[in-house]
Enzyme design. Sequence first.
Site, mmCIF file in Angstrom:
data_model
loop_
_atom_site.group_PDB
_atom_site.id
_atom_site.type_symbol
_atom_site.label_atom_id
_atom_site.label_comp_id
_atom_site.label_asym_id
_atom_site.label_seq_id
_atom_site.Cartn_x
_atom_site.Cartn_y
_atom_site.Cartn_z
ATOM 1 N N GLN A 183 -5.432 10.114 5.183
ATOM 2 C CA GLN A 183 -5.149 11.646 4.649
ATOM 3 C C GLN A 183 -4.936 12.674 5.482
ATOM 4 O O GLN A 183 -4.364 13.715 5.304
ATOM 5 C CB GLN A 183 -6.454 12.119 4.036
ATOM 6 C CG GLN A 183 -6.625 10.931 2.641
ATOM 7 C CD GLN A 183 -5.491 11.425 1.540
ATOM 8 O OE1 GLN A 183 -5.092 12.217 1.446
ATOM 9 N NE2 GLN A 183 -5.489 10.206 0.725
ATOM 10 N N THR A 214 -4.488 0.226 3.646
ATOM 11 C CA THR A 214 -5.472 -0.915 3.078
ATOM 12 C C THR A 214 -5.350 -2.037 4.243
ATOM 13 O O THR A 214 -6.320 -2.772 4.603
ATOM 14 C CB THR A 214 -5.203 -1.594 1.682
ATOM 15 O OG1 THR A 214 -5.373 -0.480 1.015
ATOM 16 C CG2 THR A 214 -5.975 -2.611 1.531
ATOM 17 N N THR A 228 7.999 -10.981 8.076
ATOM 18 C CA THR A 228 9.424 -10.356 8.636
ATOM 19 C C THR A 228 9.019 -8.789 8.318
ATOM 20 O O THR A 228 8.759 -8.465 7.314
ATOM 21 C CB THR A 228 10.313 -10.910 7.617
ATOM 22 O OG1 THR A 228 10.315 -12.123 8.098
ATOM 23 C CG2 THR A 228 11.512 -10.154 8.072
ATOM 24 N N CYS A 239 -6.981 4.929 -6.246
ATOM 25 C CA CYS A 239 -7.290 3.347 -6.157
ATOM 26 C C CYS A 239 -8.494 2.974 -7.240
ATOM 27 O O CYS A 239 -8.539 1.904 -7.431
ATOM 28 C CB CYS A 239 -7.710 2.864 -4.700
ATOM 29 S SG CYS A 239 -6.313 3.149 -3.697
ATOM 30 N N ALA A 290 2.643 5.206 5.050
ATOM 31 C CA ALA A 290 3.828 6.101 4.728
ATOM 32 C C ALA A 290 3.850 6.907 3.594
ATOM 33 O O ALA A 290 4.302 8.204 3.596
ATOM 34 C CB ALA A 290 5.146 5.202 4.987
ATOM 35 N N HIS A 291 3.301 6.235 2.436
ATOM 36 C CA HIS A 291 3.632 7.030 1.170
ATOM 37 C C HIS A 291 2.736 8.344 1.020
ATOM 38 O O HIS A 291 2.967 9.274 0.157
ATOM 39 C CB HIS A 291 3.239 6.187 0.162
ATOM 40 C CG HIS A 291 1.917 5.761 -0.168
ATOM 41 N ND1 HIS A 291 1.397 6.065 -1.098
ATOM 42 C CD2 HIS A 291 1.173 4.782 0.264
ATOM 43 C CE1 HIS A 291 -0.022 5.734 -1.375
ATOM 44 N NE2 HIS A 291 -0.109 4.965 -0.453
#
Length: 403
Positions: free
Chosen positions: A200, A85, A258, A349, A221-222
């Site tokens: 995807q 996102t 960070t 989402c 990553a997820h």
Amino acid sequence: MPATVSPDYVYLDYAATAPLCEEALEAMKPYLTCGRDNLALNMNANSLHSPGRAAFEALEAARKSIARDIGASRPSEVIFTSGSTESDDTVLLGVAPAAAEARRVASGSFTPHVIVSDIEHEAVLMPAKRLEQQGFRVTRLRPDSRGFITAGALEGAIDADTVLVSIQAANSELGSVEPVRELTAIAHAHGALFHVDATQALGKMPLDVREWDVDAASFSAHKVGGPKGIGALYVKARTPLLAFQLGGGQEAGRRSGTQNVMGAAGFAAACRAVCAMEPVESARLRELRDELYEKLSQVPGVRPTVDVPRGSVDFLPNIVHVIVSDLESETLILRLDMKGFGVSGGSACSSHSLEPSHVLRSIGVEGDDAYGALRISMGRYTTAEDIDRFLIAFDEALNWNRG
């Protein structure tokens, strides 16, 4: 206390989030210590002292690994973000304005033009609306009835004022794989930059940003078994970019904040694993996909949302999408959940929205059909036995009140 889930639960919603993989867990374990034992890796990667330098080295190792896996020419082209996102937002609200300003300086006043597809994730569609509010023209390309954005559609929309085209690599609901290389060539021939949301696609199909010749690409990553809260944005060298997130100037001034070193390490390990397994794993999942489509097509009142020929590589190997007549997807999802199976009606989402998917509306699925959509998405830990058990549970869920 968090809710518990049975160890026998069959998770079939990988397109929303993939379970954390072993490789990511192992890569992150060294960071999960506290106090003085935590000084080697988990400090601020921007600090000059030795713990900071150790964290910096770990961060850069993760960057190099991901750059290699996606085909980037150099590690510096990979920017760590919080997920796709943010990556998408950065391109629409950072690259598009920068490209427009460069064009304005070179050729004078004009109205910048951006093209997106009508079936993009909201992370592209929402910032596209923001651009309209800022004076951009935005064209939303409609796909054909199977979810493909054709070269002809892009050719008919692009013009001399187009500064950016953003088309996803693969749709999260239908699984349709877009002709990215062909679309990129059209954009570049008209002097426009090209962004691909590859969220995807990673690990589910061959992927190489250099072969695609894209200027920017988004990853999370997820979706591949890594941790949540970490993603990446590939930005090709010399692509203009106005920093979207401001602050301390991290990521070479392109994304302040960070860095999540542990998350980057987990992302890199998951990315490396799925890319290494992709040819074999895609073939395995494709067989499960085809078997599931065949069996579901035989159930009265159930039909594939789009035609996916057996063995087709034009659709992702892990997504099955069907329309169930006379039954809302929310009801069916809850019934299946009670039986120990996790599926969805579309993008996670928008899973709490009562409105039909914008993707389905865009390909012409309307009315009651759009409310009966069901997405089954598989992954690394899905077995043939899981699919057999799901088919039994699906039949029982359809006939919930029988007898």
